[in-house]
Design an enzyme around this catalytic site. Structure first.
Site, short mmCIF file in Angstrom:
data_model
loop_
_atom_site.label_atom_id
_atom_site.label_comp_id
_atom_site.label_asym_id
_atom_site.label_seq_id
_atom_site.Cartn_x
_atom_site.Cartn_y
_atom_site.Cartn_z
N TYR A 142 0.82 -1.21 0.00
CA TYR A 142 0.00 0.00 0.00
C TYR A 142 0.86 1.27 0.00
CZ TYR A 142 -4.76 -1.75 0.83
OH TYR A 142 -6.00 -2.32 0.70
N LYS A 189 2.67 -15.46 2.21
CA LYS A 189 2.94 -16.18 0.96
C LYS A 189 4.45 -16.45 0.92
CE LYS A 189 1.50 -17.84 -3.00
NZ LYS A 189 0.59 -19.00 -3.08
N ASP A 222 -3.45 -18.13 0.15
CA ASP A 222 -4.45 -18.77 -0.73
C ASP A 222 -5.18 -19.88 0.03
OD1 ASP A 222 -2.00 -20.12 -0.67
OD2 ASP A 222 -2.06 -20.75 -2.76
N ASP A 246 -6.44 -6.92 3.83
CA ASP A 246 -7.55 -6.22 3.18
C ASP A 246 -8.48 -7.24 2.52
OD1 ASP A 246 -9.04 -4.01 2.13
OD2 ASP A 246 -8.11 -4.43 0.19
N ASP A 250 -12.42 -8.78 3.98
CA ASP A 250 -13.71 -8.70 3.27
C ASP A 250 -14.35 -10.08 3.20
OD1 ASP A 250 -13.52 -5.93 2.70
OD2 ASP A 250 -14.43 -6.25 0.73
C1 IPM Z 1 -10.42 -1.03 4.04
C2 IPM Z 1 -10.66 -0.34 2.72
C3 IPM Z 1 -9.48 0.57 2.42
C4 IPM Z 1 -8.24 -0.31 2.31
C5 IPM Z 1 -9.64 1.43 1.17
C6 IPM Z 1 -10.90 2.27 1.25
C7 IPM Z 1 -8.45 2.30 0.93
O1 IPM Z 1 -10.88 -1.26 1.71
O2 IPM Z 1 -10.33 -0.32 5.07
O3 IPM Z 1 -10.30 -2.25 4.05
O4 IPM Z 1 -7.97 -0.86 1.24
O5 IPM Z 1 -7.53 -0.44 3.31
MN MN Z 2 -10.91 -3.34 2.40
#
Ligand code: IPM
Ligand code: MN
Length: 352
Positions: A142, A189, A222, A246, A250
């Site tokens: 990042y 990884k 993975d 990240d 999700d």
């Molecule tokens: C999160 C979001 C952020 C990230 C974005 C909005 C920059 O997806 O907080 O997970 O990628 O960290």
């Molecule tokens: Mn995110």
């Protein structure tokens, strides 16, 4: 106790869910005799519209001076599909993480019994899922050097980590495991990436030196993505780098049936920010259908950060009661017709 909180509602549904979290915090202040002072500030698309800057000076100043930051959501479709946009809402969030030194992102993934039937996975697989992700938040790919060749046909992003960056979050993750079921899983990884091999070496050394009582396991990312679907209830604490965290957070966020339920914290050595895991849900903005629970539970994580454990537990109990009695927004209980503010009202009213 007296606390100064910088409140950044942000974009999309951010302002609506923030209103509900403040409602609940005010109920907590009232019930437990605290004083919460709020300073409102802009970040993201709304800040770009007003000032041209996704993280205005005033917002940074208010955040640096606060005891904690409460943040709603960021993002607007008008930037998402434009790879040429020079400023982006997300830059505000990345900049505040860096400026406040919020290197440790804590994302708990817990299923609510009342909602197991909502999970996209089979109930018997998700039952009992209760893990927490420790995602490194201010390093890695990042923030590594970004390059785009002059002819714009070649691009790269550097994934770099230092021992110090790995050690400081690993300490926090090991400490968290000790307070839980005592298992730490490093997700990386290391079969391919040099930076992952550094993570393994550093975490292994720290384990031998300071945390030998914690069970340390390793998983390639993975495989981790697959295991989280096959048997999410096997995990306790997951530790991983910025990008992997990240992605798998999700994935983790929907295991419980709604992404609208999960809170998160981003902490450093001096500052802390609390925000729901979900995004700005622009299609839902202004309709009163956004689930405020992730935001309210983020406020509860802030209370824990203030050492207000009883207060945080009171919020969690009120949230459980809402879910157990069907008081939640339509994505969870389509038949019940509760709005964003109905859910906030119910939870605030049930703070003991
Ligand atoms: C999160 C979001 C952020 C990230 C974005 C909005 C920059 O997806 O907080 O997970 O990628 O960290
Ligand atoms: Mn995110």
């Amino acid at each position: 106790m007296k606390k100064h909180i910088a409140v950044i509602p942000g974009d999309g549904i951010g302002p609506e869910i923030t209103t509900e979290a403040i409602k609940v915090l005010d109920a907590v202040a009232h019930a437990y005799g605290h004083e919460f002072h709020y300073t409102y500030a802009d970040m993201g698309a709304i800040a770009i519209d007003k000032t041209g800057n996704p993280l205005p000076e005033a917002t940074l100043k208010a955040s640096l001076e606060s005891d904690a930051v409460l943040f709603g959501a960021i993002g607007d479709p008008k930037y998402d599909n434009n790879p040429n946009a020079k400023v982006r809402p997300e830059q505000g969030l990345l900049a505040i993480r860096k400026a406040l030194g919020l290197y440790c992102n804590i994302r708990p993934v817990k299923t609510f019994d009342a909602l197991l039937h909502q999970s996209p996975l089979k109930e018997e697989r998700v039952q009992g899922t209760d893990f927490v992700m420790y995602r490194e938040l201010t390093g890695g790919i990042y923030f590594g050097e970004k390059k785009l060749s002059e002819d714009k046909n070649t691009a790269s992003d550097l994934c770099q980590y230092t021992r110090a960056e790995i050690e400081r979050i690993a300490h926090k993750a090991f400490a968290a495991a000790r307070k839980r079921r005592n298992i730490l899983t490093l997700v990386d990884k290391a079969n391919v990436l040099e930076s992952s091999r550094l993570w393994r070496r550093v975490v292994t050394e720290l384990h031998e030196k300071n945390y030998a009582d914690v069970k340390l396991e390793f998983l390639f990312v993975d495989n981790a993505a697959m295991q989280m679907i096959l048997a999410p209830n096997q995990f306790d604490v997951l530790l991983t780098s910025n990008l992997f965290g990240d992605i798998i957070s999700d994935e983790g966020s929907v295991i419980g049936g709604s992404i609208g339920l999960l809170p998160s914290a981003a902490v450093g050595d001096k500052h802390a920010l609390f925000e729901p895991i979900h995004g700005s849900f622009p299609q839902g903005a202004g309709k009163g259908i956004a689930n405020p629970i992730a935001m309210i539970l983020s406020a509860a994580m802030m209370l824990t950060h203030f050492d207000m454990d009883q207060e945080a537990a009171a919020v969690a109990t009120a949230v459980d009661l809402a879910l157990a009695t069907g008081v939640c927004t339509p994505e969870v209980f389509p038949e019940n017709n509760y709005s964003t503010s109905d859910v906030g009202d119910f939870i605030a009213k049930n703070i003991a």
